[in-house]
Scaffold this motif. Structure first.
Motif, PDB file in Angstrom:
ATOM      1  N   UNK A 282      -3.820  75.935  44.086  1.00 48.98           N
ATOM      2  CA  UNK A 282      -3.417  77.292  43.720  1.00 48.98           C
ATOM      3  C   UNK A 282      -3.515  77.592  42.285  1.00 48.98           C
ATOM      4  N   UNK A 283      -2.790  76.682  41.563  1.00 56.05           N
ATOM      5  CA  UNK A 283      -2.762  76.777  40.118  1.00 56.05           C
ATOM      6  C   UNK A 283      -4.041  76.912  39.560  1.00 56.05           C
ATOM      7  N   UNK A 284      -4.962  76.026  40.032  1.00 51.48           N
ATOM      8  CA  UNK A 284      -6.412  75.818  39.291  1.00 51.48           C
ATOM      9  C   UNK A 284      -7.027  77.113  39.929  1.00 51.48           C
ATOM     10  N   UNK A 285      -7.083  77.440  40.884  1.00 50.81           N
ATOM     11  CA  UNK A 285      -7.876  78.364  41.365  1.00 50.81           C
ATOM     12  C   UNK A 285      -7.257  79.826  40.788  1.00 50.81           C
ATOM     13  N   UNK A 286      -5.934  79.903  40.486  1.00 52.60           N
ATOM     14  CA  UNK A 286      -5.348  81.210  39.688  1.00 52.60           C
ATOM     15  C   UNK A 286      -4.829  82.145  40.692  1.00 52.60           C
ATOM     16  N   UNK A 287      -4.738  81.921  41.840  1.00 53.56           N
ATOM     17  CA  UNK A 287      -4.192  82.660  42.985  1.00 53.56           C
ATOM     18  C   UNK A 287      -3.655  81.960  44.093  1.00 53.56           C
ATOM     19  N   UNK A 288      -2.916  82.839  45.128  1.00 52.18           N
ATOM     20  CA  UNK A 288      -2.406  82.269  46.151  1.00 52.18           C
ATOM     21  C   UNK A 288      -3.493  82.472  47.303  1.00 52.18           C
ATOM     22  N   UNK A 289      -3.669  81.665  48.318  1.00 50.86           N
ATOM     23  CA  UNK A 289      -4.727  81.605  49.466  1.00 50.86           C
ATOM     24  C   UNK A 289      -4.549  83.089  50.345  1.00 50.86           C
ATOM     25  N   UNK A 290      -5.781  83.580  50.569  1.00 45.69           N
ATOM     26  CA  UNK A 290      -5.715  84.872  51.307  1.00 45.69           C
ATOM     27  C   UNK A 290      -5.300  84.248  52.953  1.00 45.69           C
ATOM     28  N   UNK A 291      -5.415  83.040  53.114  1.00 47.16           N
ATOM     29  CA  UNK A 291      -5.325  82.367  54.610  1.00 47.16           C
ATOM     30  C   UNK A 291      -5.183  81.119  54.480  1.00 47.16           C
ATOM     31  N   UNK A 292      -4.173  80.624  55.381  1.00 50.11           N
ATOM     32  CA  UNK A 292      -3.650  79.162  55.164  1.00 50.11           C
ATOM     33  C   UNK A 292      -3.694  78.705  56.776  1.00 50.11           C
ATOM     34  N   UNK A 293      -4.179  77.417  57.019  1.00 48.44           N
ATOM     35  CA  UNK A 293      -4.056  77.059  58.313  1.00 48.44           C
ATOM     36  C   UNK A 293      -3.832  75.470  58.586  1.00 48.44           C
ATOM     37  N   UNK A 294      -3.327  74.881  59.471  1.00 49.46           N
ATOM     38  CA  UNK A 294      -3.248  73.386  59.906  1.00 49.46           C
ATOM     39  C   UNK A 294      -4.734  72.976  60.250  1.00 49.46           C
ATOM     40  N   UNK A 295      -5.255  73.738  60.991  1.00 52.54           N
ATOM     41  CA  UNK A 295      -6.565  73.349  61.613  1.00 52.54           C
ATOM     42  C   UNK A 295      -7.691  73.180  60.486  1.00 52.54           C
ATOM     43  N   UNK A 296      -8.889  72.784  60.964  1.00 49.35           N
ATOM     44  CA  UNK A 296      -9.979  72.570  60.239  1.00 49.35           C
ATOM     45  C   UNK A 296     -11.408  72.602  61.022  1.00 49.35           C
ATOM     46  N   UNK A 297     -12.064  73.906  60.685  1.00 50.73           N
ATOM     47  CA  UNK A 297     -13.461  73.702  60.945  1.00 50.73           C
ATOM     48  C   UNK A 297     -14.243  74.065  60.040  1.00 50.73           C
ATOM     49  N   UNK A 298     -15.222  73.247  59.618  1.00 45.69           N
ATOM     50  CA  UNK A 298     -16.194  73.441  58.176  1.00 45.69           C
ATOM     51  C   UNK A 298     -16.754  74.808  58.458  1.00 45.69           C
ATOM     52  N   UNK A 299     -16.496  75.931  57.456  1.00 45.33           N
ATOM     53  CA  UNK A 299     -17.419  76.923  57.655  1.00 45.33           C
ATOM     54  C   UNK A 299     -18.702  76.766  57.332  1.00 45.33           C
ATOM     55  N   UNK A 300     -19.283  75.605  57.188  1.00 43.79           N
ATOM     56  CA  UNK A 300     -20.648  75.176  56.773  1.00 43.79           C
ATOM     57  C   UNK A 300     -21.475  75.239  58.132  1.00 43.79           C
ATOM     58  N   UNK A 301     -20.948  75.228  59.243  1.00 47.52           N
ATOM     59  CA  UNK A 301     -21.630  75.379  60.401  1.00 47.52           C
ATOM     60  C   UNK A 301     -22.121  76.673  60.824  1.00 47.52           C
ATOM     61  N   UNK A 302     -22.739  77.304  60.203  1.00 50.30           N
ATOM     62  CA  UNK A 302     -23.408  78.549  60.360  1.00 50.30           C
ATOM     63  C   UNK A 302     -24.576  78.774  61.260  1.00 50.30           C
ATOM     64  N   UNK A 303     -25.432  77.762  61.814  1.00 52.14           N
ATOM     65  CA  UNK A 303     -26.448  77.882  62.659  1.00 52.14           C
ATOM     66  C   UNK A 303     -25.950  78.060  64.086  1.00 52.14           C
ATOM     67  N   UNK A 304     -26.190  79.032  64.625  1.00 53.79           N
ATOM     68  CA  UNK A 304     -25.633  79.448  65.898  1.00 53.79           C
ATOM     69  C   UNK A 304     -26.894  79.185  67.114  1.00 53.79           C
ATOM     70  N   UNK A 305     -27.690  78.463  66.655  1.00 55.41           N
ATOM     71  CA  UNK A 305     -28.611  77.982  67.592  1.00 55.41           C
ATOM     72  C   UNK A 305     -29.983  78.854  68.001  1.00 55.41           C
ATOM     73  N   UNK A 306     -30.010  79.928  67.129  1.00 52.71           N
ATOM     74  CA  UNK A 306     -31.047  80.639  67.143  1.00 52.71           C
ATOM     75  C   UNK A 306     -31.810  81.208  65.621  1.00 52.71           C
TER      76      UNK A 306
END
Ligand SMILES: Cc1cc2nc3c(=O)[nH]c(=O)nc-3n(C[C@@H](O)[C@H](O)[C@H](O)COP(=O)(O)OP(=O)(O)OC[C@H]3O[C@@H](n4cnc5c(N)ncnc54)[C@H](O)[C@@H]3O)c2cc1C
Length: 434
Positions: A282-306
């Protein structure tokens, strides 16, 4: 109809497989097609002997075999020169041996990532791989594709986690490479060769992989920026910091009139480590997160199969600029102006990878929009590599989907000849038409 399907193919004879039980061999259907080519047959191997029998039959009759796991990534690759047999490996899917003390697991290639993770979790361990569609994606497919998600930042690629492999090559020979323990390095290079070979050198039947402890604590922090340069400044500060982050992914929400550039940071470790590293981020980014969660799912999985998916590689310090340039070119293209097509963009900042996924194009618009995206992501300038991962077959046939062959293509051809001299395995699908 592609050139490959117009040529009459030698026929497979089901009587050649007397050892196979009911349901193991069936005619190919439309949903088994790759780039419009429907295989003559789908064979479900239940044991290694079935893999060997399939390869031997294919060699004798000059048939082409494409191995498949969950089938979630079969769209990647050049249009096959031929595709007669889809060899499903999902029924060879046992977990052979878990060694929590040695931090290794040995499993058959067809086991799904989610099943393996559930089993390892009982021992407080995991495979540090976050591939998409974990319930379907098989370990064999993941290693063959060398595919992962954002955890590659902290833990490397599947190639780095594989210690040993057993495989059947294009001559039906069994190859045992590497071993079941971390210190065994004999055959290690062969293991690395198979990882990322996309089913073109050998069919993986069993793998030994390094495991990691499940983290005691974890946090996914999401930061939003109104400009690419703000995201890039945050990326640069994180890259220079002495932190041990598991993933630094990004995504861009292009559905907004002013796109939001979103940074997603994954932190794992003890409670204390996650706490202080979160504060440092947060200090490096210079702000507090807009959202925080314990779970993880890479946002890079953008292909929806079509639709169309294009993966671009650049130096990590250039990747945000590359995405901004591609967005600008895309906006200028006629395809983005008249039609409804919207692109989803995401990737891995530390690895310099961005994926552009074009979904929702109307029939008729689709090819124009796909071609515009392909043009906007061409290799050159800061774009070092481009793979057209998903596209209509007629467009794939027009472009080199893997990009220009590397300088090592001569060596790659020699390796292909060594393992698959009769071109039985996935012919034409890999780099340089291998
Ligand atoms: C929607 C979507 C998004 C994704 N996003 C990402 C992403 O952001 N980042 C990323 O890195 N990855 C991504 N992936 C890839 C990853 O998650 C794949 O799903 C997985 O790696 C493939 O597993 P599979 O069992 O479905 O393999 P398949 O699709 O069946 O096969 C993949 C390749 O391996 C070959 N193969 C399969 N089994 C074997 C075997 N036993 N031996 C030899 N060759 C074999 C096949 O011929 C094919 O070439 C994405 C996938 C999907 C579907």
């Amino acid at each position: 109809m592609s050139a490959a399907s117009a040529v009459a193919r030698p026929r497979l004879d089901p009587a050649s497989f007397p050892s196979m039980g009911p349901g193991q061999l069936r005619p190919g259907r439309d949903n088994d097609a790759i780039d419009g080519l429907v295989p003559q047959a789908v064979i479900t191997a239940r044991e290694t002997a079935h893999v060997v029998a399939t390869i031997e039959e294919a060699r004798a009759k000059k048939l082409a075999v494409v191995p498949s796991g969950g089938g979630t990534l079969l769209h990647v690759g050049a249009v096959p020169r031929a595709y007669d047999i889809r060899l499903s490996m999902t029924a060879i899917g046992n977990i052979v041996e878990e060694n929590p003390e040695d931090m290794t697991v040995t499993c058959q290639a067809g086991v799904s990532l989610s099943r393996l993770q559930r089993s390892l979790a009982k021992q407080g361990q995991r495979l540090a791989i976050d591939a998409a569609r974990e319930d379907r994606a098989s370990i064999g497919g993941i290693v063959a594709a060398n595919a992962t998600g954002g955890l590659r930042h902290g833990f490397g690629l599947p190639r780095d986690l594989v210690l040993g492999a057993t495989a059947i090559d294009g001559c039906g020979r069994e190859i045992v490479a590497g071993g079941r323990v971390v210190k065994n390095v004999a055959g290690y290079d062969l293991v690395r060769l198979f990882a990322g070979s996309w089913g073109g050198l050998a069919i993986l039947t069993e793998l030994t992989l390094r495991t990691h402890p499940l983290p005691a604590a974890a946090a996914t922090l999401v930061f939003e920026f109104v400009s690419a340069s703000e995201l890039d400044a945050a990326r640069s500060r994180l890259a220079g910091a002495q932190l041990s982050l598991s993933a630094i992914d990004f995504t861009v929400d292009t559905t907004e009139a002013m796109p939001l550039w979103i940074l997603v940071v994954r932190i794992e470790g003890t409670e204390e480590e996650v706490g202080w590293q979160g504060d440092a981020v947060c200090a490096l980014v210079g702000r507090q997160p807009a959202d925080a969660a314990e779970e993880w799912e890479s946002p890079a999985h953008v292909d929806d199969g079509h639709g169309t998916s294009v993966r671009v590689a650049a130096a990590p310090q250039d990747i945000v600029g590359v995405v901004r340039d591609v967005c600008a070119k895309w906006k200028q293209s006629a395809a983005s102006q008249g039609g409804q097509a919207a692109i989803r963009i995401a990737g891995h900042l530390g690895a310099g990878i961005a994926r552009f996924h074009l979904a929702g194009a109307e029939a008729g618009e689709a090819d124009t929009a796909s071609a515009a995206l392909i043009t906007a992501t061409a290799v050159g300038g800061l774009v070092r590599g481009r793979v057209i991962e998903r596209a209509p077959a007629q467009l794939k046939a027009l472009y080199d989907v893997w990009g220009p062959p590397p300088a090592s293509i001569g060596l790659m051809r020699a390796i292909k000849r060594r393992f698959d001299p009769d071109d039985v395995l996935s012919p034409g699908r890999y780099v340089g038409g291998l």
